[in-house]
Design a protein around this motif. Structure first.
Motif: not given
Length: 136
Positions: A1-21
């Protein structure tokens, strides 16, 4: 398992096209540099994925000028970004079970481009110590 520093977490709440993109582009940049990415879908972003609205940009309010630029500049659609992320083997797309229930969309999960379903307990465990977190 990779160390947390080598991972990116993306939390998508809005369904707006630009935000999801933007969120998927962040994940794509992470995997392009060899980092793992985890994308978590909530509420309206989850609804967009379940409805399969991943192709033509549908900006709100409508922005034909921007939508036209997407096409002429060959900016990838949401679906194309998802395909890139899947091909990388470094990204997972997770749907929130609580949001799924709140949307009443349990029957809409078949064929959705979602790798798994998690609740907040699992999300907190998976993202513990992750410094690069993006909320959109």
């Amino acid at each position: 398992m990779n160390a947390p520093a080598s991972k990116v977490a993306v939390f998508l709440h809005s369904g707006d096209y630009d935000r999801v993109h933007q969120g998927l582009a962040i994940a794509a940049a992470a995997v392009a540099s060899g980092r793992r990415a985890e994308v978590y879908l909530f509420w309206w972003a989850l609804e967009r994925f379940l409805q399969g609205r991943l192709d033509a940009p549908d900006f709100q309010p409508p922005r034909e000028d921007v939508a036209d630029r997407f096409e002429t500049r060959r900016i990838p659609t949401l679906r194309e970004l998802l395909e890139h992320l899947a091909d990388s083997g470094l990204c997972t797309i997770q749907g929130c079970t609580g949001s799924l229930g709140a949307l009443g969309a349990e029957r809409s999960t078949e064929g959705a481009p979602i790798d798994g379903w998690v609740g907040w307990s699992a999300i907190l465990q998976r993202t513990a110590g992750v410094v690069d977190r993006f909320y959109l």
